[in-house]
Design a protein around this motif. Structure first.
Motif, PDB file in Angstrom:
ATOM      1  N   LYS A   3     -20.600  87.532  42.256  1.00 13.23           N
ATOM      2  CA  LYS A   3     -19.706  88.649  42.574  1.00 13.23           C
ATOM      3  C   LYS A   3     -18.278  88.136  42.477  1.00 13.23           C
ATOM      4  O   LYS A   3     -18.018  86.960  42.708  1.00 13.23           O
ATOM      5  CB  LYS A   3     -19.917  89.140  44.003  1.00 13.23           C
ATOM      6  CG  LYS A   3     -21.227  89.766  44.297  1.00 13.23           C
ATOM      7  CD  LYS A   3     -21.188  90.257  45.747  1.00 13.23           C
ATOM      8  CE  LYS A   3     -22.523  90.620  46.268  1.00 13.23           C
ATOM      9  NZ  LYS A   3     -22.444  91.084  47.667  1.00 13.23           N
ATOM     10  N   GLU A   4     -17.378  89.037  42.177  1.00 10.30           N
ATOM     11  CA  GLU A   4     -15.961  88.694  42.145  1.00 10.30           C
ATOM     12  C   GLU A   4     -15.191  89.723  42.943  1.00 10.30           C
ATOM     13  O   GLU A   4     -15.685  90.819  43.206  1.00 10.30           O
ATOM     14  CB  GLU A   4     -15.451  88.658  40.706  1.00 10.30           C
ATOM     15  CG  GLU A   4     -16.080  87.573  39.871  1.00 10.30           C
ATOM     16  CD  GLU A   4     -15.505  87.502  38.470  1.00 10.30           C
ATOM     17  OE1 GLU A   4     -14.606  88.298  38.147  1.00 10.30           O
ATOM     18  OE2 GLU A   4     -15.961  86.645  37.710  1.00 10.30           O
ATOM     19  N   ILE A   5     -13.963  89.361  43.313  1.00 10.47           N
ATOM     20  CA  ILE A   5     -13.095  90.308  44.001  1.00 10.47           C
ATOM     21  C   ILE A   5     -11.758  90.344  43.269  1.00 10.47           C
ATOM     22  O   ILE A   5     -11.208  89.302  42.900  1.00 10.47           O
ATOM     23  CB  ILE A   5     -12.929  89.967  45.493  1.00 10.47           C
ATOM     24  CG1 ILE A   5     -12.204  91.076  46.214  1.00 10.47           C
ATOM     25  CG2 ILE A   5     -12.274  88.626  45.702  1.00 10.47           C
ATOM     26  CD1 ILE A   5     -12.367  91.066  47.701  1.00 10.47           C
ATOM     27  N   ASP A   6     -11.281  91.530  43.017  1.00 12.16           N
ATOM     28  CA  ASP A   6     -10.049  91.745  42.274  1.00 12.16           C
ATOM     29  C   ASP A   6      -8.838  91.360  43.134  1.00 12.16           C
ATOM     30  O   ASP A   6      -8.798  91.651  44.334  1.00 12.16           O
ATOM     31  CB  ASP A   6      -9.973  93.228  41.874  1.00 12.16           C
ATOM     32  CG  ASP A   6      -8.865  93.509  40.901  1.00 12.16           C
ATOM     33  OD1 ASP A   6      -8.827  92.835  39.861  1.00 12.16           O
ATOM     34  OD2 ASP A   6      -8.062  94.416  41.180  1.00 12.16           O
ATOM     35  N   ASN A   7      -7.864  90.694  42.542  1.00 11.65           N
ATOM     36  CA  ASN A   7      -6.642  90.318  43.272  1.00 11.65           C
ATOM     37  C   ASN A   7      -5.933  91.536  43.848  1.00 11.65           C
ATOM     38  O   ASN A   7      -5.332  91.457  44.914  1.00 11.65           O
ATOM     39  CB  ASN A   7      -5.691  89.545  42.364  1.00 11.65           C
ATOM     40  CG  ASN A   7      -6.182  88.147  42.084  1.00 11.65           C
ATOM     41  OD1 ASN A   7      -6.967  87.586  42.838  1.00 11.65           O
ATOM     42  ND2 ASN A   7      -5.727  87.572  40.989  1.00 11.65           N
ATOM     43  N   GLU A   8      -6.001  92.642  43.136  1.00 11.93           N
ATOM     44  CA  GLU A   8      -5.362  93.868  43.612  1.00 11.93           C
ATOM     45  C   GLU A   8      -6.000  94.348  44.927  1.00 11.93           C
ATOM     46  O   GLU A   8      -5.314  94.854  45.804  1.00 11.93           O
ATOM     47  CB  GLU A   8      -5.465  94.958  42.542  1.00 11.93           C
ATOM     48  CG  GLU A   8      -4.667  96.190  42.859  1.00 11.93           C
ATOM     49  CD  GLU A   8      -4.740  97.221  41.733  1.00 11.93           C
ATOM     50  OE1 GLU A   8      -5.859  97.563  41.303  1.00 11.93           O
ATOM     51  OE2 GLU A   8      -3.669  97.675  41.310  1.00 11.93           O
ATOM     52  N   ALA A   9      -7.300  94.157  45.072  1.00 13.18           N
ATOM     53  CA  ALA A   9      -7.994  94.537  46.312  1.00 13.18           C
ATOM     54  C   ALA A   9      -7.512  93.689  47.478  1.00 13.18           C
ATOM     55  O   ALA A   9      -7.247  94.204  48.567  1.00 13.18           O
ATOM     56  CB  ALA A   9      -9.502  94.389  46.139  1.00 13.18           C
ATOM     57  N   ILE A  10      -7.366  92.406  47.254  1.00 14.21           N
ATOM     58  CA  ILE A  10      -6.893  91.509  48.310  1.00 14.21           C
ATOM     59  C   ILE A  10      -5.462  91.864  48.700  1.00 14.21           C
ATOM     60  O   ILE A  10      -5.130  91.948  49.886  1.00 14.21           O
ATOM     61  CB  ILE A  10      -6.993  90.040  47.859  1.00 14.21           C
ATOM     62  CG1 ILE A  10      -8.474  89.667  47.686  1.00 14.21           C
ATOM     63  CG2 ILE A  10      -6.310  89.111  48.854  1.00 14.21           C
ATOM     64  CD1 ILE A  10      -8.705  88.325  47.055  1.00 14.21           C
ATOM     65  N   SER A  11      -4.633  92.096  47.724  1.00 16.07           N
ATOM     66  CA  SER A  11      -3.237  92.456  47.993  1.00 16.07           C
ATOM     67  C   SER A  11      -3.142  93.764  48.772  1.00 16.07           C
ATOM     68  O   SER A  11      -2.361  93.881  49.721  1.00 16.07           O
ATOM     69  CB  SER A  11      -2.468  92.568  46.681  1.00 16.07           C
ATOM     70  OG  SER A  11      -1.129  92.912  46.913  1.00 16.07           O
ATOM     71  N   ALA A  31     -16.215  95.041  52.192  1.00 19.84           N
ATOM     72  CA  ALA A  31     -16.101  95.527  50.817  1.00 19.84           C
ATOM     73  C   ALA A  31     -16.893  94.633  49.868  1.00 19.84           C
ATOM     74  O   ALA A  31     -17.600  95.122  48.980  1.00 19.84           O
ATOM     75  CB  ALA A  31     -14.632  95.579  50.392  1.00 19.84           C
ATOM     76  N   PHE A  32     -16.809  93.330  50.065  1.00 16.72           N
ATOM     77  CA  PHE A  32     -17.518  92.382  49.210  1.00 16.72           C
ATOM     78  C   PHE A  32     -19.032  92.534  49.388  1.00 16.72           C
ATOM     79  O   PHE A  32     -19.782  92.482  48.417  1.00 16.72           O
ATOM     80  CB  PHE A  32     -17.080  90.957  49.537  1.00 16.72           C
ATOM     81  CG  PHE A  32     -17.476  89.939  48.512  1.00 16.72           C
ATOM     82  CD1 PHE A  32     -16.860  89.894  47.281  1.00 16.72           C
ATOM     83  CD2 PHE A  32     -18.464  89.013  48.796  1.00 16.72           C
ATOM     84  CE1 PHE A  32     -17.229  88.957  46.329  1.00 16.72           C
ATOM     85  CE2 PHE A  32     -18.835  88.068  47.855  1.00 16.72           C
ATOM     86  CZ  PHE A  32     -18.213  88.041  46.627  1.00 16.72           C
ATOM     87  N   ALA A  33     -19.475  92.750  50.609  1.00 11.25           N
ATOM     88  CA  ALA A  33     -20.905  92.909  50.877  1.00 11.25           C
ATOM     89  C   ALA A  33     -21.465  94.164  50.210  1.00 11.25           C
ATOM     90  O   ALA A  33     -22.632  94.202  49.823  1.00 11.25           O
ATOM     91  CB  ALA A  33     -21.155  92.950  52.379  1.00 11.25           C
ATOM     92  N   SER A  34     -20.636  95.191  50.072  1.00  9.29           N
ATOM     93  CA  SER A  34     -21.107  96.430  49.462  1.00  9.29           C
ATOM     94  C   SER A  34     -21.004  96.426  47.932  1.00  9.29           C
ATOM     95  O   SER A  34     -21.388  97.387  47.283  1.00  9.29           O
ATOM     96  CB  SER A  34     -20.329  97.629  50.022  1.00  9.29           C
ATOM     97  OG  SER A  34     -18.999  97.624  49.569  1.00  9.29           O
ATOM     98  N   THR A  35     -20.507  95.334  47.380  1.00 12.06           N
ATOM     99  CA  THR A  35     -20.366  95.196  45.933  1.00 12.06           C
ATOM    100  C   THR A  35     -21.658  94.626  45.344  1.00 12.06           C
ATOM    101  O   THR A  35     -22.183  93.637  45.846  1.00 12.06           O
ATOM    102  CB  THR A  35     -19.177  94.267  45.596  1.00 12.06           C
ATOM    103  OG1 THR A  35     -17.990  94.833  46.162  1.00 12.06           O
ATOM    104  CG2 THR A  35     -19.001  94.106  44.105  1.00 12.06           C
ATOM    105  N   ALA A  36     -22.160  95.250  44.312  1.00 16.17           N
ATOM    106  CA  ALA A  36     -23.387  94.797  43.674  1.00 16.17           C
ATOM    107  C   ALA A  36     -23.168  93.456  42.964  1.00 16.17           C
ATOM    108  O   ALA A  36     -22.076  93.182  42.473  1.00 16.17           O
ATOM    109  CB  ALA A  36     -23.867  95.840  42.673  1.00 16.17           C
ATOM    110  N   CYS A  41     -15.490  93.519  43.024  1.00 13.66           N
ATOM    111  CA  CYS A  41     -15.021  94.354  44.135  1.00 13.66           C
ATOM    112  C   CYS A  41     -13.594  94.776  43.793  1.00 13.66           C
ATOM    113  O   CYS A  41     -12.690  93.960  43.716  1.00 13.66           O
ATOM    114  CB  CYS A  41     -15.052  93.534  45.421  1.00 13.66           C
ATOM    115  SG  CYS A  41     -14.469  94.432  46.864  1.00 13.66           S
ATOM    116  N   ALA A  42     -13.403  96.065  43.595  1.00 19.40           N
ATOM    117  CA  ALA A  42     -12.111  96.595  43.167  1.00 19.40           C
ATOM    118  C   ALA A  42     -11.331  97.159  44.364  1.00 19.40           C
ATOM    119  O   ALA A  42     -11.873  97.327  45.454  1.00 19.40           O
ATOM    120  CB  ALA A  42     -12.312  97.676  42.133  1.00 19.40           C
ATOM    121  N   LYS A  43     -10.081  97.457  44.133  1.00 20.70           N
ATOM    122  CA  LYS A  43      -9.219  98.017  45.169  1.00 20.70           C
ATOM    123  C   LYS A  43      -9.829  99.288  45.778  1.00 20.70           C
ATOM    124  O   LYS A  43      -9.755  99.491  46.985  1.00 20.70           O
ATOM    125  CB  LYS A  43      -7.839  98.332  44.579  1.00 20.70           C
ATOM    126  CG  LYS A  43      -6.883  98.962  45.564  1.00 20.70           C
ATOM    127  CD  LYS A  43      -5.562  99.326  44.903  1.00 20.70           C
ATOM    128  CE  LYS A  43      -4.722 100.144  45.835  1.00 20.70           C
ATOM    129  NZ  LYS A  43      -3.548 100.682  45.171  1.00 20.70           N
TER     130      LYS A  43
END
Length: 47
Positions: A3-11, A31-36, A41-43
Motif C-alpha cells: 500500500k502507498e499513501i499520497d503526499n497530498e493526503a499527508i499534507s 485512512a491507510f487501513a481502509s485502503t485496499a 491512499c489518496a487525499k
C-alpha cells in the motif's frame, strides 16, 4: 501487496489538525487501513 499513501493526503491531514500528532496519526492510520492492498491512499480518503 504494498500500500502507498499520497503526499497530498499527508499534507491535508497535517494542515487540517495544525500538526497535532495524535489526530494526524489517528486519521492517517484509519485512512491507510481502509485502503485496499496494491492501491494508494489518496487525499479523498482522509477527508
Amino acid at each position: 501487496m504494498i500500500k502507498e499513501i499520497d503526499n497530498e493526503a499527508i499534507s491535508h491531514v497535517y494542515h487540517t489538525f495544525d500538526g497535532n500528532t495524535y489526530y494526524n496519526q489517528k486519521t492517517i492510520r484509519e485512512a491507510f487501513a481502509s485502503t485496499a492492498a496494491g492501491t494508494t491512499c489518496a487525499k479523498a480518503t482522509t477527508e
